[in-house]
Design an enzyme around this catalytic site. Structure first.
Site, mmCIF file in Angstrom:
data_model
loop_
_atom_site.group_PDB
_atom_site.id
_atom_site.type_symbol
_atom_site.label_atom_id
_atom_site.label_comp_id
_atom_site.label_asym_id
_atom_site.label_seq_id
_atom_site.Cartn_x
_atom_site.Cartn_y
_atom_site.Cartn_z
ATOM 1 N N TYR A 66 2.509 5.346 -8.605
ATOM 2 C CA TYR A 66 1.927 4.969 -9.900
ATOM 3 C C TYR A 66 2.385 3.571 -10.327
ATOM 4 O O TYR A 66 1.591 2.743 -10.782
ATOM 5 C CB TYR A 66 2.365 6.012 -10.926
ATOM 6 C CG TYR A 66 1.739 5.914 -12.293
ATOM 7 C CD1 TYR A 66 0.445 6.383 -12.523
ATOM 8 C CD2 TYR A 66 2.452 5.391 -13.368
ATOM 9 C CE1 TYR A 66 -0.122 6.327 -13.794
ATOM 10 C CE2 TYR A 66 1.902 5.334 -14.638
ATOM 11 C CZ TYR A 66 0.620 5.806 -14.848
ATOM 12 O OH TYR A 66 0.061 5.743 -16.110
ATOM 13 N N LYS A 114 0.045 0.367 -10.961
ATOM 14 C CA LYS A 114 -0.012 -0.262 -12.289
ATOM 15 C C LYS A 114 0.398 -1.732 -12.225
ATOM 16 O O LYS A 114 -0.090 -2.558 -12.990
ATOM 17 C CB LYS A 114 0.872 0.507 -13.272
ATOM 18 C CG LYS A 114 0.336 1.908 -13.627
ATOM 19 C CD LYS A 114 -1.093 1.852 -14.154
ATOM 20 C CE LYS A 114 -1.508 3.116 -14.892
ATOM 21 N NZ LYS A 114 -2.958 3.067 -15.282
#
Lengths: 253, 264
Positions: A154, A158
């Protein structure tokens, strides 16, 4: 006249959380909003809420990782509302795990939804935006871009979105398209609820603990992020491009 | 968009022209009472008249004062205290420090001037403004800096050093005062069409033998959106961060530069 009157906005991952709050705010201020999520029926609550307040919205089921699906949905949106002015790339998932336990599927799923999803949707949206010499793209990064235990996938995705944002700002700027990102911190959503479950802490307790470490002494609400995304999508931010705005109450310290 | 500024008092330092004036005008447009400060009594009075021409319902208080002077800032805040319960919205702004490279600027005095003008003006002003904000449990502080806080600009070593210092000050104070409902952010302009940028372009024109138009066109071609920004476009971003519509953004350094600077 409201600030988004006459504008058409596409919000991905709009059935819940930050996406839902953003879709509602854009609609409240006059935009016709295409509410995209994996499952069309999951968009029902958001679309009804918007319509009940007198706004315009329509649900579209869209798997943002599927090129054909994305092309089809953008065509449908453009047919239905005759343009695409604003794209909020918000769809996201988590598959948290420490590196040694992270599977290839955990990695690929997260990369696909965030990076491939933002890529496919932006590529589809820019056709309309470039032709009309007007567009606003807001990507959803995260404070996790700066590193977060259990989120190698993640966090990488991001952080990748920040580079994506800055590159699109350079490429699309000449066509009157501004591209920016918001980077939320701890926001109360189903996603952070899921994180609490994973680490085995009661959600309310987790919020309380987080608030102690945030300068503003509270966790964020989806509306806190929606306000910033809507500002970036508005003409009040007409010279803001390539920026990443952290919406995190000052961050953890 | 309702920025919820009715009944708020805003102080804009260096508010007689350029970005400061545009910001004061934008805040007044949203209903804030604005106090504007600049060195020259005549310039600040003229700015107040001009602001009221643009926003007829505006409440404007012009005060003369040098923002790089500790005494002048103290006097400005005494005037404000005597009229109302302090400042709700503080916009720290100041002129740019002297241009020049590190190798050229060998005099300590020019560094000390830049320190007072750029960094200490913000430090002192925030120090004066905080008690009333803490008492009310609400405040918004926006420090106007420069894109040099993210990426050094050639020939502007003093700006590069002290603007970055203001960005770091912004983050430090945000940590300390967040619990009191005070949000602190910094906003840096890229190439915004102000008198200051025009004079910098003129210097380049004289040095290169190009016309002013050629210099601006070359400069604009390096900006992703292909043009200079307007002071109003800059002011709208400051106004958002200074408003009640911003509830959770603090400690951030944001550029309004049309995509010019590519730093993370």
């Amino acid at each position: 006249m409201a600030r988004f009157t006459g504008k058409v906005a596409v919000v991905t991952g709009a059935a819940r959380g930050i996406g839902a709050a953003t879709a509602k705010l854009l609609a409240r201020d006059g935009a016709a909003v295409a509410v995209l999520d994996m499952d069309e029926s999951s968009c029902h609550d958001v679309v009804s809420a918007i319509r009940e307040s007198g706004g315009t919205a329509e649900a579209f089921s869209c798997n943002v990782t599927d090129s054909a699906d994305v092309s089809k949905v953008f065509e449908q949106v453009a047919n239905r509302f005759s343009a695409v002015h604003i794209l909020v790339n918000n769809a996201g998932i988590i598959r948290d795990n420490l590196l040694f336990k992270m599977t290839e599927d955990d990695w690929d799923s997260v990369m696909n939804v965030h990076l491939r999803g933002a890529f496919l949707c932006s590529r589809a949206a820019q056709q309309y935006m470039v032709a009309q010499k007007y567009g606003k793209i807001v990507n959803t990064s995260s404070t996790s871009a700066l590193g977060n235990r259990g989120q190698a996938n993640y966090s990488t995705a991001k952080a990748g979105l920040q580079g994506f944002t800055k590159t699109l700002a350079i490429e699309l700027g000449p066509f009157g398209i501004c591209v920016n990102a918001v980077a939320p911190g701890f926001i109360v959503t189903d996603m952070t609820k899921e994180t609490s479950r994973r680490i085995g802490v009661d959600f309310d307790e987790n919020q309380r603990r987080a608030a102690e470490r945030i300068p503003l002494r509270r966790v964020g609400r989806p509306e806190d992020v929606a306000n910033v995304s809507a500002f970036l999508a508005s003409d009040d931010a007409s010279y803001v491009s390539g920026q990443v705005i952290y919406v995190h109450g000052g961050g953890f310290y | 968009m309702d920025l919820m500024m009715n009944g708020k008092t805003a102080l804009v330092l260096a508010g007689s022209r350029g970005l400061g004036f545009a910001t004061a005008t934008e805040l007044a447009l949203h209903g804030a009472r604005v106090v504007i400060v600049s060195r020259s009594e005549e310039a600040i009075q003229r700015a107040a008249k001009e602001l009221i021409l643009q926003v007829p319902q505006a409440q404007v208080v012009p005060l003369a004062g040098d923002v790089s002077s500790a005494e002048d800032l103290a006097r400005v805040y005494r005037c404000i205290q005597s009229e109302c319960e302090g400042v709700d919205i503080l916009v720290n702004n100041c002129g740019g420090p002297s241009p020049g490279t590190f190798l050229e600027l060998t005099d300590d005095e020019v560094w000390e001037q830049a320190y007072d003008l750029t960094l200490m003006s913000a430090v002192r002003s925030i120090r004066h403004a905080l008690p009333a904000m803490q008492k009310k449990g609400w405040g918004r502080i926006v420090n106007i800096t420069s894109s040099s806080m993210k990426q050094p600009i050639p020939n502007l070593v003093l700006s590069n050093v002290f603007r970055a210092a203001v960005a770091s000050l912004t983050k430090s104070i945000a940590l300390e005062v967040g619990a009191s409902g005070i949000l602190v952010n910094a906003v840096g302009p890229g190439r915004i069409a102000t008198e200051r940028v025009a004079s910098l372009d003129l210097v380049t024109a004289n040095e290169t033998g190009l016309s002013l138009e050629e210099v601006s066109a070359q400069s604009a071609s390096r900006i992703p959106v292909g043009r200079y920004g307007t002071p109003q476009e800059f002011a709208k971003v400051v106004a958002f961060l200074a408003s009640g519509a911003n509830g959770y953004v603090t400690g951030q350094s944001l550029l309004v530069d049309g995509g010019l600077v590519s730093s993370m």
